[in-house]
Design a protein around this motif. Structure first.
Motif, PDB file in Angstrom:
ATOM      1  N   ALA A 121       0.861  -1.182   0.000  1.00 28.17           N
ATOM      2  CA  ALA A 121       0.000   0.000   0.000  1.00 28.17           C
ATOM      3  C   ALA A 121       0.896   1.231   0.000  1.00 28.17           C
ATOM      4  O   ALA A 121       1.835   1.312   0.794  1.00 28.17           O
ATOM      5  CB  ALA A 121      -0.932  -0.001   1.210  1.00 28.17           C
ATOM      6  N   PHE A 122       0.619   2.192  -0.855  1.00 26.32           N
ATOM      7  CA  PHE A 122       1.495   3.355  -0.985  1.00 26.32           C
ATOM      8  C   PHE A 122       0.702   4.545  -1.538  1.00 26.32           C
ATOM      9  O   PHE A 122      -0.373   4.373  -2.131  1.00 26.32           O
ATOM     10  CB  PHE A 122       2.662   3.039  -1.924  1.00 26.32           C
ATOM     11  N   VAL A 123       1.246   5.744  -1.298  1.00 23.08           N
ATOM     12  CA  VAL A 123       0.640   6.957  -1.843  1.00 23.08           C
ATOM     13  C   VAL A 123       0.981   7.019  -3.328  1.00 23.08           C
ATOM     14  O   VAL A 123       2.153   7.064  -3.712  1.00 23.08           O
ATOM     15  CB  VAL A 123       1.166   8.207  -1.120  1.00 23.08           C
ATOM     16  N   SER A 124      -0.026   7.010  -4.175  1.00 22.99           N
ATOM     17  CA  SER A 124       0.186   6.979  -5.615  1.00 22.99           C
ATOM     18  C   SER A 124      -0.029   8.329  -6.294  1.00 22.99           C
ATOM     19  O   SER A 124       0.438   8.529  -7.413  1.00 22.99           O
ATOM     20  CB  SER A 124      -0.750   5.951  -6.259  1.00 22.99           C
ATOM     21  N   GLU A 125      -0.721   9.254  -5.608  1.00 20.57           N
ATOM     22  CA  GLU A 125      -0.973  10.554  -6.247  1.00 20.57           C
ATOM     23  C   GLU A 125      -1.313  11.598  -5.181  1.00 20.57           C
ATOM     24  O   GLU A 125      -2.050  11.309  -4.234  1.00 20.57           O
ATOM     25  CB  GLU A 125      -2.110  10.442  -7.262  1.00 20.57           C
ATOM     26  N   LEU A 126      -0.761  12.783  -5.374  1.00 20.35           N
ATOM     27  CA  LEU A 126      -1.065  13.914  -4.502  1.00 20.35           C
ATOM     28  C   LEU A 126      -1.836  14.960  -5.292  1.00 20.35           C
ATOM     29  O   LEU A 126      -1.427  15.344  -6.388  1.00 20.35           O
ATOM     30  CB  LEU A 126       0.227  14.529  -3.945  1.00 20.35           C
ATOM     31  N   GLY A 127      -2.934  15.410  -4.713  1.00 14.74           N
ATOM     32  CA  GLY A 127      -3.730  16.442  -5.357  1.00 14.74           C
ATOM     33  C   GLY A 127      -4.132  17.512  -4.372  1.00 14.74           C
ATOM     34  O   GLY A 127      -3.808  17.441  -3.182  1.00 14.74           O
ATOM     35  N   GLU A 128      -4.837  18.492  -4.855  1.00  7.05           N
ATOM     36  CA  GLU A 128      -5.303  19.560  -3.970  1.00  7.05           C
ATOM     37  C   GLU A 128      -6.410  19.040  -3.072  1.00  7.05           C
ATOM     38  O   GLU A 128      -7.506  18.728  -3.525  1.00  7.05           O
ATOM     39  CB  GLU A 128      -5.801  20.740  -4.801  1.00  7.05           C
ATOM     40  N   GLY A 129      -6.104  18.922  -1.791  1.00  7.50           N
ATOM     41  CA  GLY A 129      -7.097  18.466  -0.828  1.00  7.50           C
ATOM     42  C   GLY A 129      -7.410  16.997  -0.913  1.00  7.50           C
ATOM     43  O   GLY A 129      -8.404  16.540  -0.329  1.00  7.50           O
ATOM     44  N   ALA A 130      -6.597  16.211  -1.627  1.00  3.53           N
ATOM     45  CA  ALA A 130      -6.870  14.777  -1.758  1.00  3.53           C
ATOM     46  C   ALA A 130      -5.559  14.021  -1.934  1.00  3.53           C
ATOM     47  O   ALA A 130      -4.650  14.472  -2.634  1.00  3.53           O
ATOM     48  CB  ALA A 130      -7.786  14.520  -2.943  1.00  3.53           C
ATOM     49  N   ILE A 131      -5.480  12.886  -1.277  1.00  3.61           N
ATOM     50  CA  ILE A 131      -4.320  12.001  -1.389  1.00  3.61           C
ATOM     51  C   ILE A 131      -4.826  10.621  -1.786  1.00  3.61           C
ATOM     52  O   ILE A 131      -5.695  10.050  -1.123  1.00  3.61           O
ATOM     53  CB  ILE A 131      -3.562  11.916  -0.053  1.00  3.61           C
ATOM     54  N   LYS A 132      -4.287  10.085  -2.901  1.00  3.30           N
ATOM     55  CA  LYS A 132      -4.719   8.777  -3.369  1.00  3.30           C
ATOM     56  C   LYS A 132      -3.740   7.708  -2.894  1.00  3.30           C
ATOM     57  O   LYS A 132      -2.528   7.841  -3.060  1.00  3.30           O
ATOM     58  CB  LYS A 132      -4.821   8.756  -4.894  1.00  3.30           C
ATOM     59  N   ILE A 133      -4.314   6.669  -2.294  1.00  4.07           N
ATOM     60  CA  ILE A 133      -3.522   5.548  -1.782  1.00  4.07           C
ATOM     61  C   ILE A 133      -3.916   4.295  -2.564  1.00  4.07           C
ATOM     62  O   ILE A 133      -5.109   4.001  -2.741  1.00  4.07           O
ATOM     63  CB  ILE A 133      -3.757   5.335  -0.280  1.00  4.07           C
ATOM     64  N   THR A 134      -2.918   3.558  -3.011  1.00 12.23           N
ATOM     65  CA  THR A 134      -3.147   2.370  -3.841  1.00 12.23           C
ATOM     66  C   THR A 134      -2.794   1.107  -3.076  1.00 12.23           C
ATOM     67  O   THR A 134      -1.711   1.017  -2.478  1.00 12.23           O
ATOM     68  CB  THR A 134      -2.308   2.430  -5.132  1.00 12.23           C
ATOM     69  N   LEU A 135      -3.718   0.148  -3.107  1.00 10.03           N
ATOM     70  CA  LEU A 135      -3.436  -1.199  -2.610  1.00 10.03           C
ATOM     71  C   LEU A 135      -3.112  -2.064  -3.826  1.00 10.03           C
ATOM     72  O   LEU A 135      -3.941  -2.226  -4.726  1.00 10.03           O
ATOM     73  CB  LEU A 135      -4.644  -1.774  -1.867  1.00 10.03           C
ATOM     74  N   ARG A 136      -1.922  -2.610  -3.875  1.00  8.68           N
ATOM     75  CA  ARG A 136      -1.493  -3.437  -4.992  1.00  8.68           C
ATOM     76  C   ARG A 136      -1.260  -4.863  -4.504  1.00  8.68           C
ATOM     77  O   ARG A 136      -0.519  -5.084  -3.547  1.00  8.68           O
ATOM     78  CB  ARG A 136      -0.219  -2.860  -5.613  1.00  8.68           C
ATOM     79  N   TYR A 137      -1.875  -5.811  -5.154  1.00 11.32           N
ATOM     80  CA  TYR A 137      -1.756  -7.214  -4.741  1.00 11.32           C
ATOM     81  C   TYR A 137      -1.781  -8.115  -5.970  1.00 11.32           C
ATOM     82  O   TYR A 137      -2.201  -7.717  -7.060  1.00 11.32           O
ATOM     83  CB  TYR A 137      -2.893  -7.598  -3.778  1.00 11.32           C
ATOM     84  N   TRP A 138      -1.340  -9.354  -5.759  1.00  9.14           N
ATOM     85  CA  TRP A 138      -1.330 -10.369  -6.818  1.00  9.14           C
ATOM     86  C   TRP A 138      -2.239 -11.521  -6.421  1.00  9.14           C
ATOM     87  O   TRP A 138      -2.324 -11.890  -5.244  1.00  9.14           O
ATOM     88  CB  TRP A 138       0.080 -10.901  -7.046  1.00  9.14           C
ATOM     89  N   THR A 139      -2.863 -12.109  -7.426  1.00 12.64           N
ATOM     90  CA  THR A 139      -3.707 -13.280  -7.202  1.00 12.64           C
ATOM     91  C   THR A 139      -3.618 -14.179  -8.427  1.00 12.64           C
ATOM     92  O   THR A 139      -3.069 -13.786  -9.461  1.00 12.64           O
ATOM     93  CB  THR A 139      -5.166 -12.863  -6.939  1.00 12.64           C
ATOM     94  N   SER A 140      -4.119 -15.394  -8.318  1.00  9.62           N
ATOM     95  CA  SER A 140      -4.106 -16.289  -9.478  1.00  9.62           C
ATOM     96  C   SER A 140      -5.050 -15.752 -10.550  1.00  9.62           C
ATOM     97  O   SER A 140      -6.019 -15.052 -10.253  1.00  9.62           O
ATOM     98  CB  SER A 140      -4.514 -17.704  -9.070  1.00  9.62           C
ATOM     99  N   ALA A 141      -4.756 -16.093 -11.805  1.00 13.93           N
ATOM    100  CA  ALA A 141      -5.561 -15.593 -12.913  1.00 13.93           C
ATOM    101  C   ALA A 141      -7.021 -16.039 -12.795  1.00 13.93           C
ATOM    102  O   ALA A 141      -7.933 -15.299 -13.123  1.00 13.93           O
ATOM    103  CB  ALA A 141      -4.969 -16.065 -14.240  1.00 13.93           C
ATOM    104  N   GLY A 142      -7.229 -17.244 -12.284  1.00 15.93           N
ATOM    105  CA  GLY A 142      -8.596 -17.735 -12.154  1.00 15.93           C
ATOM    106  C   GLY A 142      -9.405 -17.026 -11.086  1.00 15.93           C
ATOM    107  O   GLY A 142     -10.630 -16.954 -11.174  1.00 15.93           O
ATOM    108  N   ASP A 143      -8.718 -16.495 -10.058  1.00 16.38           N
ATOM    109  CA  ASP A 143      -9.415 -15.801  -8.964  1.00 16.38           C
ATOM    110  C   ASP A 143      -9.449 -14.290  -9.152  1.00 16.38           C
ATOM    111  O   ASP A 143      -9.945 -13.582  -8.268  1.00 16.38           O
ATOM    112  CB  ASP A 143      -8.719 -16.115  -7.624  1.00 16.38           C
ATOM    113  N   PHE A 144      -8.914 -13.793 -10.251  1.00 14.71           N
ATOM    114  CA  PHE A 144      -8.740 -12.354 -10.401  1.00 14.71           C
ATOM    115  C   PHE A 144     -10.060 -11.588 -10.297  1.00 14.71           C
ATOM    116  O   PHE A 144     -10.189 -10.634  -9.521  1.00 14.71           O
ATOM    117  CB  PHE A 144      -8.070 -12.051 -11.742  1.00 14.71           C
TER     118      PHE A 144
END
Length: 269
Positions: A223-246
């Motif tokens: 999980a990390f800060v992916s974008e900074l904006g005026e009055g807003a901070i976007k945080i991204t959760l990045r994970y991997w899974t099997s193709a069948g469960d995607f």
């Protein structure tokens, strides 16, 4: 003019002699042609079975391509036998071969698009950019591969719609294969307004990912800060899974993240 019986008899006798010679000659040719046809038919079947059996022992060789090459070898033998049979009756085989070549050229020009699909189908079967049961995207075409033929490939779209795509279209464009590598990555993005809750938001996202058994431990979710904006901070959760469960994992984790961030101190997705 009076007909001479002796001359008439001689002419008739000469005619019968010539018919006898022709009959004997062509009867032998006919018998030889029949023998050639029978033996050629048996040899063609033997060649077809031998080619099919040999290619089936090659690991990973496609069944459709195996049948195609076996059939081609069989018909090649039959055409050769047909030329030999015509040669038994005095037909010039050189002219036959020239006629077959001219006919093949004419048919090839008339069926140029179809031959392109066949060539593309052979390349798809040999190089295997996708297999049956894999999910692909090629330009505007996407879906689950159900059958790979020599002319076209049958797919089922995400909406359950039948889709028949020409092989030349699939071969001439980049192929996205969502199944081949076995794993897929997904990002879920949430937005917070206060920098003071960033760490707490990241911990919540990681907790959601860790609670789901379908999320791979390696590579570990981040999980990390992916974008900074005026009055807003976007945080991204990045994970991997099997193709069948995607798809299922993406939908359920997104819903869980929304539930976690409905609290006043959190943020909304």
């Amino acid at each position: 003019m009076e007909l001479d019986p002796a001359n008439a008899y001689a002419a008739i006798q000469n005619g019968f002699d010539q018919l006898y010679v022709l009959g004997v000659s062509y009867s032998l040719s006919f018998i030889g042609a029949v023998v050639l046809l029978v033996v050629g038919y048996m040899v063609a079947g033997l060649v077809e079975r031998s080619v099919a059996g040999g290619l089936k022992h090659i690991h990973g060789f496609d069944l459709t391509l195996t049948r195609f090459l076996a059939a081609v070898s069989r018909y090649a033998v039959l055409i050769f036998v047909g030329v030999m049979v015509l040669g038994q009756f005095g037909v010039q085989t050189a002219s036959i071969i020239a006629a077959i070549g001219a006919a093949g050229l004419a048919i090839g020009l008339a069926l140029q698009g179809t031959l392109q699909n066949i060539a593309a189908g052979i390349m798809l079967l040999v190089l295997r950019p996708f297999r049956i049961g894999e999910e692909i995207e090629v330009g505007a075409i996407s879906g689950l591969v159900e059958e790979i033929g020599l002319f076209a490939t049958r797919l089922r779209t995400a909406e359950g719609v039948f889709l028949l795509a020409p092989n030349s279209t699939l071969w001439n464009q980049p192929v996205r294969n969502y199944t081949r590598n076995g794993m897929r990555r997904n990002d879920i993005v949430v937005t917070v307004a206060d920098a003071g809750v960033v760490v707490d938001a990241e911990n919540r996202l990681l907790a959601v990912a860790a609670a789901d058994a379908r999320v791979r431990k390696k590579p570990a979710p981040t999980a990390f800060v992916s974008e900074l904006g005026e009055g807003a901070i976007k945080i991204t959760l990045r994970y991997w899974t099997s193709a069948g469960d995607f798809v299922s994992t993406k939908a359920e984790l997104t819903e869980k993240v929304v539930s976690h961030f409905r609290k006043p101190e959190g943020a909304e997705q």
